[in-house]
Design a protein around this motif. Structure first.
Motif, PDB file in Angstrom:
ATOM      1  N   MET A  12       0.857  -1.187   0.000  1.00 26.94           N
ATOM      2  CA  MET A  12       0.000   0.000   0.000  1.00 26.94           C
ATOM      3  C   MET A  12       0.890   1.232   0.000  1.00 26.94           C
ATOM      4  O   MET A  12       1.835   1.329   0.785  1.00 26.94           O
ATOM      5  CB  MET A  12      -0.915   0.001   1.222  1.00 26.94           C
ATOM      6  N   LEU A  14       1.841   5.320   0.410  1.00 26.69           N
ATOM      7  CA  LEU A  14       1.615   6.313   1.451  1.00 26.69           C
ATOM      8  C   LEU A  14       0.257   6.987   1.243  1.00 26.69           C
ATOM      9  O   LEU A  14      -0.499   7.209   2.199  1.00 26.69           O
ATOM     10  CB  LEU A  14       2.739   7.348   1.448  1.00 26.69           C
ATOM     11  N   ASP A  16      -2.407   5.691  -0.151  1.00 22.10           N
ATOM     12  CA  ASP A  16      -3.452   4.739   0.250  1.00 22.10           C
ATOM     13  C   ASP A  16      -3.641   4.733   1.764  1.00 22.10           C
ATOM     14  O   ASP A  16      -4.768   4.697   2.264  1.00 22.10           O
ATOM     15  CB  ASP A  16      -3.110   3.333  -0.221  1.00 22.10           C
ATOM     16  N   TRP A  17      -2.527   4.761   2.503  1.00 23.94           N
ATOM     17  CA  TRP A  17      -2.623   4.765   3.962  1.00 23.94           C
ATOM     18  C   TRP A  17      -3.249   6.058   4.472  1.00 23.94           C
ATOM     19  O   TRP A  17      -4.083   6.020   5.390  1.00 23.94           O
ATOM     20  CB  TRP A  17      -1.249   4.569   4.601  1.00 23.94           C
ATOM     21  N   SER A  20      -6.941   5.958   3.824  1.00 25.49           N
ATOM     22  CA  SER A  20      -7.585   4.995   4.720  1.00 25.49           C
ATOM     23  C   SER A  20      -7.735   5.561   6.128  1.00 25.49           C
ATOM     24  O   SER A  20      -8.788   5.425   6.755  1.00 25.49           O
ATOM     25  CB  SER A  20      -6.784   3.702   4.783  1.00 25.49           C
ATOM     26  N   VAL A  21      -6.677   6.188   6.629  1.00 26.46           N
ATOM     27  CA  VAL A  21      -6.729   6.750   7.985  1.00 26.46           C
ATOM     28  C   VAL A  21      -7.725   7.907   8.039  1.00 26.46           C
ATOM     29  O   VAL A  21      -8.511   8.016   8.986  1.00 26.46           O
ATOM     30  CB  VAL A  21      -5.320   7.184   8.443  1.00 26.46           C
ATOM     31  N   ASN A  46      -2.911  -6.149   4.242  1.00 26.96           N
ATOM     32  CA  ASN A  46      -2.320  -5.180   5.167  1.00 26.96           C
ATOM     33  C   ASN A  46      -3.403  -4.270   5.751  1.00 26.96           C
ATOM     34  O   ASN A  46      -3.431  -4.012   6.954  1.00 26.96           O
ATOM     35  CB  ASN A  46      -1.266  -4.339   4.451  1.00 26.96           C
ATOM     36  N   LYS A  47      -4.297  -3.786   4.898  1.00 28.62           N
ATOM     37  CA  LYS A  47      -5.391  -2.930   5.356  1.00 28.62           C
ATOM     38  C   LYS A  47      -6.355  -3.736   6.226  1.00 28.62           C
ATOM     39  O   LYS A  47      -6.890  -3.231   7.205  1.00 28.62           O
ATOM     40  CB  LYS A  47      -6.136  -2.322   4.173  1.00 28.62           C
ATOM     41  N   TRP A  50      -4.803  -4.072   9.657  1.00 24.47           N
ATOM     42  CA  TRP A  50      -4.845  -2.762  10.307  1.00 24.47           C
ATOM     43  C   TRP A  50      -6.256  -2.448  10.794  1.00 24.47           C
ATOM     44  O   TRP A  50      -6.436  -1.958  11.922  1.00 24.47           O
ATOM     45  CB  TRP A  50      -4.353  -1.686   9.333  1.00 24.47           C
TER      46      TRP A  50
END
Length: 86
Positions: A12, A14, A16-17, A20-21, A46-47, A50
């Motif tokens: 993923m 940066l 994408d993270w 998502s956050v 990974n998501k 998390w």
């Protein structure tokens, strides 16, 4: 020793993270999306992990919140009851 051979999940980015956050910060939508990501078969692993970890942390904080709320309300009720009798 047997090794499981299969495709690895794409990394993923940066961006994408961050997305998502930010989505997870939206009060109701974020919680629903965490559930979708955690239990979806098509989500990035990974998501998915998390999201599961975030839901576990949310649940732990919710339980702590309830414990402290009941203790606080008990203390308020107890002190209000003692004052009214005196």
């Amino acid at each position: 020793m047997d090794h499981i051979q299969g495709e690895t999940a794409p990394v993923m980015s940066l961006k994408d993270w961050v997305i998502s956050v930010l989505i997870s910060f939206i009060p109701i939508v974020g919680f629903i999306m965490l559930l979708v990501w955690a239990f979806s078969d098509s989500a990035n692993p990974n998501k998915k992990n998390w999201a599961k970890a975030t839901l576990i942390i949310f649940a732990a904080f919710f339980v702590l919140y309830l414990i402290f709320a009941f203790l606080f309300m008990g203390a308020i009720m107890s002190s209000a009851g003692l004052e009214s009798m005196g």
